[in-house]
Design an enzyme around this catalytic site. Structure first.
Site, PDB file in Angstrom:
ATOM      1  N   CYS A  12       1.187  -1.138   0.180  1.00  0.00           N
ATOM      2  CA  CYS A  12       0.289   0.098  -0.196  1.00  0.00           C
ATOM      3  C   CYS A  12       0.765   1.052   0.157  1.00  0.00           C
ATOM      4  CB  CYS A  12      -0.583   0.170   1.627  1.00  0.00           C
ATOM      5  SG  CYS A  12      -2.391  -1.175   0.839  1.00  0.00           S
ATOM      6  N   CYS A  44      13.710   4.037  -7.207  1.00  0.00           N
ATOM      7  CA  CYS A  44      12.349   4.457  -6.852  1.00  0.00           C
ATOM      8  C   CYS A  44      11.812   4.407  -5.423  1.00  0.00           C
ATOM      9  CB  CYS A  44      11.903   2.053  -6.734  1.00  0.00           C
ATOM     10  SG  CYS A  44      12.398   1.744  -5.507  1.00  0.00           S
TER      11      CYS A  44
END
Length: 399
Positions: free
Chosen positions: A200, A357
């Site tokens: 999430c 990232c």
């Protein structure tokens, strides 16, 4: 199919408790007996986050007398979009302590037991022991498998929930209550490949979805504890919030299940991190010796500005993430373009490739692809944007 109540009823309810729980007491299926069972119940909630927040509040409001909270994290501002048990003044505070204070406001008759440690093989059995039921609000596969296995070995049923973006799932795993009841491994015998399913924190979650799935978990917990209705044992509830669709699938016990099958191979707790793998073996091999720190990247960027070094800094996150924060001088090429091969056409052949990232997982996976394409000197940034914001540029927001 109905099941016997999981707990015996308490001796009595006080006058104050009768007033508080009157709307339960006038429901024939619950009544005085059911409410006394809730008063006598001991429920452990794993996590005081997205799912744990509504679950803890509604379990407390329902009258579950003893609530355990297994949580080691602190409240972050990004939590408040969905973790409704915490507030602005709780930022930086222990989530477990914050949740305990909110529960005291919701129902002062509830006893809260805090387990402020990360669950692992060394403590999980001791933490679980003594509880009647577990409500699992974890958000990673390694912990989910550990919870499943530990609950199975101790004979404790548990209510599981999972959320991601607009989708949620819930079920009850209770082999101890019925010989043909499946466990989590019957539903998911193997974890997904590393990096295949974003967390999430990487993919996001609609805040209100937590309330939908968390309330389903509490609904099932109440049914199991009191013996009313037909709990989701052997069923998988799937919710698509975007299309407003609910589905219910049958989940059968797998005779070949590694845990609860006819010839089990998992007979004790295992190395769950190794079983699930944070990153693939290929990514781990690629990252070995090819991981740089954000401090090193900062020096490299300065050298690039001075003209003494040349490289391309590639951000492999999604466009919406790139809009929130970014490392200056980076170009966006999402991970999906590396997976389908189109990203390789955008990489210069005469420059070093540096990838990052959010945290370093996705960039390690794409690093393996890039190295396989012949970019031998490619590297990735350990800790990603999170480390950059925390250590180099705290003026940018986190997510």
């Amino acid at each position: 199919m109905s099941f016997p109540p999981l707990v015996e009823p308490a001796d009595e309810l006080t006058i104050d408790e009768v007033r508080r729980y009157s709307r339960h007491l006038i429901i024939p299926d619950v009544g005085m007996s059911g409410q006394k069972r809730l008063k006598n119940a001991k429920v452990l909630v794993i996590g005081a986050g997205g799912l744990g927040s509504p679950a803890l509040l509604y379990l407390a409001a329902a009258g579950v007398h003893t609530l355990g909270i297994a949580e080691f994290d602190e409240v972050d501002e990004s939590n408040l979009q969905r973790q409704i048990i915490h507030g602005q003044s709780d930022i930086g505070k222990s989530k477990a302590q914050s949740a305990k204070e909110s529960i005291a406001e919701a129902n002062p008759y509830v006893e809260v037991i805090l387990h402020e440690q990360r669950l692992d093989n060394d403590n999980v059995m001791d933490v679980f022991r003594g509880y009647d039921l577990i409500v699992d609000g974890t958000d990673n596969f390694a912990t989910r498998y550990m919870v499943n296995d530990a609950a199975y070995f101790l004979g404790i049923p548990y209510v599981w929930g999972s959320i991601y973006r607009f989708d949620g799932q819930a079920s009850v795993f209770a082999p101890s209550m019925a010989p043909d009841a499946p466990c989590y491994r019957c539903l998911y015998p193997e974890p997904p490949p590393p990096g295949m399913v974003p967390s999430c924190a990487e993919g996001g979650v609609l805040g209100v979805l937590c309330a939908a799935i968390g309330s389903i978990q509490v609904n099932e917990a109440i049914k199991v504890l009191t013996g009313i209705g037909d709990p989701a044992i052997g069923k998988l509830v799937i919710y698509d919030a975007l299309e407003l669709e609910w589905r219910k699938l049958k989940v059968r016990k797998d005779p070949n299940c590694a845990l609860c099958g006819e010839n089990p191979t998992v007979t004790g707790l295992i190395d769950y991190d190794a079983f699930c793998g944070a990153i693939s073996d290929e990514a781990a091999d690629a990252a070995a010796g090819s991981t740089i720190s954000v401090t090193t990247l900062e020096h490299m960027l300065k050298e690039r500005e001075e003209g003494t070094r040349d490289f391309v800094l590639v951000d492999v996150r999604e466009p919406n993430e790139y809009e929130i924060n970014k490392i200056p001088g980076s170009v966006l090429i999402p991970k999906g373009e590396f997976l389908n091969g189109s990203a390789l056409e955008k990489l210069p052949a005469d420059k070093q490739v540096v990838m990052h990232c959010k945290s370093g997982v996705r960039s390690a996976e794409t690093l393996a692809i890039v190295k396989g394409a012949g970019y031998a000197d490619a590297v990735h940034v350990g800790g990603g944007v999170v480390a950059w914001v925390n250590q180099i540029d705290p003026s940018q927001p986190t997510y």
